[in-house]
Design a protein around this motif. Structure first.
Motif, PDB file in Angstrom:
ATOM      1  N   HIS A  68      12.334  -3.253 -25.961  1.00 16.79           N
ATOM      2  CA  HIS A  68      12.382  -4.633 -26.450  1.00 16.79           C
ATOM      3  C   HIS A  68      13.314  -5.405 -25.512  1.00 16.79           C
ATOM      4  O   HIS A  68      13.960  -4.807 -24.648  1.00 16.79           O
ATOM      5  CB  HIS A  68      12.942  -4.704 -27.875  1.00 16.79           C
ATOM      6  CG  HIS A  68      12.191  -3.877 -28.880  1.00 16.79           C
ATOM      7  ND1 HIS A  68      11.147  -4.374 -29.628  1.00 16.79           N
ATOM      8  CD2 HIS A  68      12.342  -2.591 -29.264  1.00 16.79           C
ATOM      9  CE1 HIS A  68      10.687  -3.417 -30.425  1.00 16.79           C
ATOM     10  NE2 HIS A  68      11.394  -2.331 -30.232  1.00 16.79           N
TER      11      HIS A  68
ATOM     12  N   CYS B 296      12.316 -11.589 -29.108  1.00 13.32           N
ATOM     13  CA  CYS B 296      12.091 -10.421 -28.266  1.00 13.32           C
ATOM     14  C   CYS B 296      11.342 -10.916 -27.032  1.00 13.32           C
ATOM     15  O   CYS B 296      10.324 -11.592 -27.149  1.00 13.32           O
ATOM     16  CB  CYS B 296      11.276  -9.369 -29.003  1.00 13.32           C
ATOM     17  SG  CYS B 296      10.967  -7.911 -27.992  1.00 13.32           S
TER      18      CYS B 296
ATOM     19  N   GLU C 239      10.200  -8.929 -24.456  1.00 18.92           N
ATOM     20  CA  GLU C 239       9.481  -7.870 -23.736  1.00 18.92           C
ATOM     21  C   GLU C 239       8.351  -7.410 -24.646  1.00 18.92           C
ATOM     22  O   GLU C 239       8.600  -7.052 -25.804  1.00 18.92           O
ATOM     23  CB  GLU C 239      10.449  -6.708 -23.451  1.00 18.92           C
ATOM     24  CG  GLU C 239       9.822  -5.504 -22.802  1.00 18.92           C
ATOM     25  CD  GLU C 239       9.492  -5.706 -21.335  1.00 18.92           C
ATOM     26  OE1 GLU C 239      10.268  -6.377 -20.644  1.00 18.92           O
ATOM     27  OE2 GLU C 239       8.437  -5.215 -20.906  1.00 18.92           O
ATOM     28  N   TYR C 240       7.123  -7.419 -24.135  1.00 18.54           N
ATOM     29  CA  TYR C 240       5.981  -7.055 -24.981  1.00 18.54           C
ATOM     30  C   TYR C 240       6.179  -5.640 -25.537  1.00 18.54           C
ATOM     31  O   TYR C 240       6.373  -4.695 -24.773  1.00 18.54           O
ATOM     32  CB  TYR C 240       4.667  -7.145 -24.199  1.00 18.54           C
ATOM     33  CG  TYR C 240       3.517  -6.777 -25.091  1.00 18.54           C
ATOM     34  CD1 TYR C 240       3.120  -7.638 -26.112  1.00 18.54           C
ATOM     35  CD2 TYR C 240       2.867  -5.568 -24.958  1.00 18.54           C
ATOM     36  CE1 TYR C 240       2.093  -7.285 -26.972  1.00 18.54           C
ATOM     37  CE2 TYR C 240       1.832  -5.218 -25.813  1.00 18.54           C
ATOM     38  CZ  TYR C 240       1.457  -6.082 -26.818  1.00 18.54           C
ATOM     39  OH  TYR C 240       0.446  -5.729 -27.681  1.00 18.54           O
ATOM     40  N   CYS C 241       6.155  -5.501 -26.865  1.00 25.51           N
ATOM     41  CA  CYS C 241       6.527  -4.225 -27.497  1.00 25.51           C
ATOM     42  C   CYS C 241       5.511  -3.774 -28.529  1.00 25.51           C
ATOM     43  O   CYS C 241       5.771  -2.868 -29.301  1.00 25.51           O
ATOM     44  CB  CYS C 241       7.912  -4.352 -28.121  1.00 25.51           C
ATOM     45  SG  CYS C 241       8.053  -5.720 -29.290  1.00 25.51           S
TER      46      CYS C 241
ATOM     47  N   HIS D 297       4.838  -8.127 -31.432  1.00 24.04           N
ATOM     48  CA  HIS D 297       5.927  -8.523 -30.522  1.00 24.04           C
ATOM     49  C   HIS D 297       6.357  -9.980 -30.743  1.00 24.04           C
ATOM     50  O   HIS D 297       7.542 -10.296 -30.764  1.00 24.04           O
ATOM     51  CB  HIS D 297       5.475  -8.305 -29.074  1.00 24.04           C
ATOM     52  CG  HIS D 297       6.116  -9.212 -28.076  1.00 24.04           C
ATOM     53  ND1 HIS D 297       7.433  -9.076 -27.716  1.00 24.04           N
ATOM     54  CD2 HIS D 297       5.644 -10.273 -27.391  1.00 24.04           C
ATOM     55  CE1 HIS D 297       7.725 -10.022 -26.826  1.00 24.04           C
ATOM     56  NE2 HIS D 297       6.665 -10.757 -26.617  1.00 24.04           N
TER      57      HIS D 297
ATOM     58  N   MET E  99       8.805 -10.856 -33.978  1.00 22.92           N
ATOM     59  CA  MET E  99      10.170 -10.364 -34.222  1.00 22.92           C
ATOM     60  C   MET E  99      11.168 -11.356 -33.633  1.00 22.92           C
ATOM     61  O   MET E  99      11.425 -11.379 -32.442  1.00 22.92           O
ATOM     62  CB  MET E  99      10.383  -8.924 -33.724  1.00 22.92           C
ATOM     63  CG  MET E  99      10.192  -8.651 -32.254  1.00 22.92           C
ATOM     64  SD  MET E  99      10.452  -6.890 -31.822  1.00 22.92           S
ATOM     65  CE  MET E  99      12.216  -6.655 -32.049  1.00 22.92           C
TER      66      MET E  99
HETATM   67 CU1  CUA Z   1      10.204  -6.262 -29.451  1.00 23.89          CU
HETATM   68 CU2  CUA Z   1       8.743  -7.495 -28.070  1.00 23.89          CU
END
Ligand code: CUA
Length: 330
Positions: free
Chosen positions: A162, A197, A199-201, A205, A208
């Motif tokens: 993340h 967030c 960063e693609y998680c 994503h 959050m």
């Molecule tokens: Cu956690 Cu994108």
């Protein structure tokens, strides 16, 4: 016609600039590091504008010239000066300016500073305050900070990568499984800001987010002292009657902790003072009884891939009591 065009341009400029405002804007800094990043952006944008104007000016000049064979020397000179020397100088100055800023932005919080640990989870934020004495204080999806103090934030992740980003306060730092990264936050203005967030998680994503509430130091101390206390369970209120029973009998305590009750799960967010938070569901919904009912009944529809199952099968009166009871956990 001309007036209309000017009006349109002004309207567009107003729209563009107001979009830069708000609680999640790196261009309206409310933190020491965001101020530096904002000024770096200003210098880079200014430098780029000057280069663009110069190139556009030379291009317009060239278009107006008649081709002539005796201009070879002047053309070579222009390429050497305008194509090599000037870009090297401009980019060199901007690079030096940017590099000089890195140690300042990466400066850690001073010894003895407030320590916070934030863990990026799928798809919410576990927040733990680590006081110098006493047990950690855990909450979720909301960080409160004292204004004017540099705070040490340790960044973790138990699952995937993340990235922790509060644009109004500082730059972004990745949260990498098996590593502890750090960022220092130094808010300069009281207010409510938004973190995301970066960063693609996974599926949710974009769902959050979290609130950062910057408070006066004394107010912050009071808030933190209160967060350290166990929940004040006010199940006596008529609307909330049965809420605690519904929480226990449906096994919510297997994933959630409510300090002061038997619920001690650690998979999901700590709900000890959930009623005191600004929003729920990692900033997706307002924190009110209707939104809580909606969230508990349709969790998987609201946040695809979430680990919490929807509890839409519960009778409406149970859902309402549950929401009313949780709302009272101030
Ligand atoms: Cu956690 Cu994108």
């Amino acid at each position: 016609m001309k007036v209309l065009r000017v009006r349109r341009a002004l309207l567009l400029a107003a729209l563009v600039t107001t979009a830069c405002d708000g609680p999640q804007s790196a261009l309206v800094p409310a933190g020491r590091d965001a101020e530096r990043i904002g000024s770096l952006f200003g210098w880079l944008a200014g430098g780029a504008l000057i280069v663009w104007l110069a190139v556009a000016g030379v291009a317009v000049y060239a278009m107006r010239q008649r081709p002539a064979s005796d201009r070879r020397r002047a053309a070579s000179l222009l390429i050497v000066v305008g194509g090599v020397a000037v870009p090297a100088i401009v980019l060199g100055v901007l690079l030096a300016f940017g590099l000089k800023m890195i140690p300042v932005i990466l400066a850690p919080a001073p010894p003895g500073a407030l320590q916070i640990e934030v863990s990026g989870e799928q798809w919410w934020w576990r927040v733990r305050y680590l006081p110098s004495t006493g047990a950690p204080i855990e909450l979720a999806n909301e960080i409160r900070l004292p204004v004017g103090q540099r705070v040490d934030v340790r960044l973790l992740s138990p699952d995937v990568i993340h990235s922790f980003w509060v644009p109004s306060l500082a730059g972004k730092v990745d949260m990498i499984p098996g590593r502890v990264n750090r960022i220092a936050l130094e808010p300069t203005r009281v207010g409510v800001y938004r973190g995301a967030c970066a960063e693609y998680c996974g599926a949710s994503h974009a769902l959050m987010n979290f609130e950062v509430v910057v408070m006066e130091p004394r107010e912050f101390e009071r808030w933190l002292d209160h967060q350290a206390t166990p929940a004040v369970v006010a199940s006596a209120a008529p609307a909330a009657r049965g809420g605690e029973d519904a929480f226990v009998s449906n096994g919510c305590g297997a994933c959630h902790t409510i300090r002061g009750t038997a619920a001690n799960g650690v998979i999901g967010p700590d709900l000890t003072h959930v009623g005191s938070r600004l929003r729920i569901g990692a900033s997706m919904l307002p924190n009110d009884p209707e939104a809580l009912v909606h969230w508990i009944a349709r969790t998987e529809a609201i946040k695809p891939g979430v680990h919490m199952p929807s509890f839409g099968m519960l009778p409406p009166e149970d859902l309402e009591a549950l929401a009313a009871w949780l709302e009272r956990l101030k």
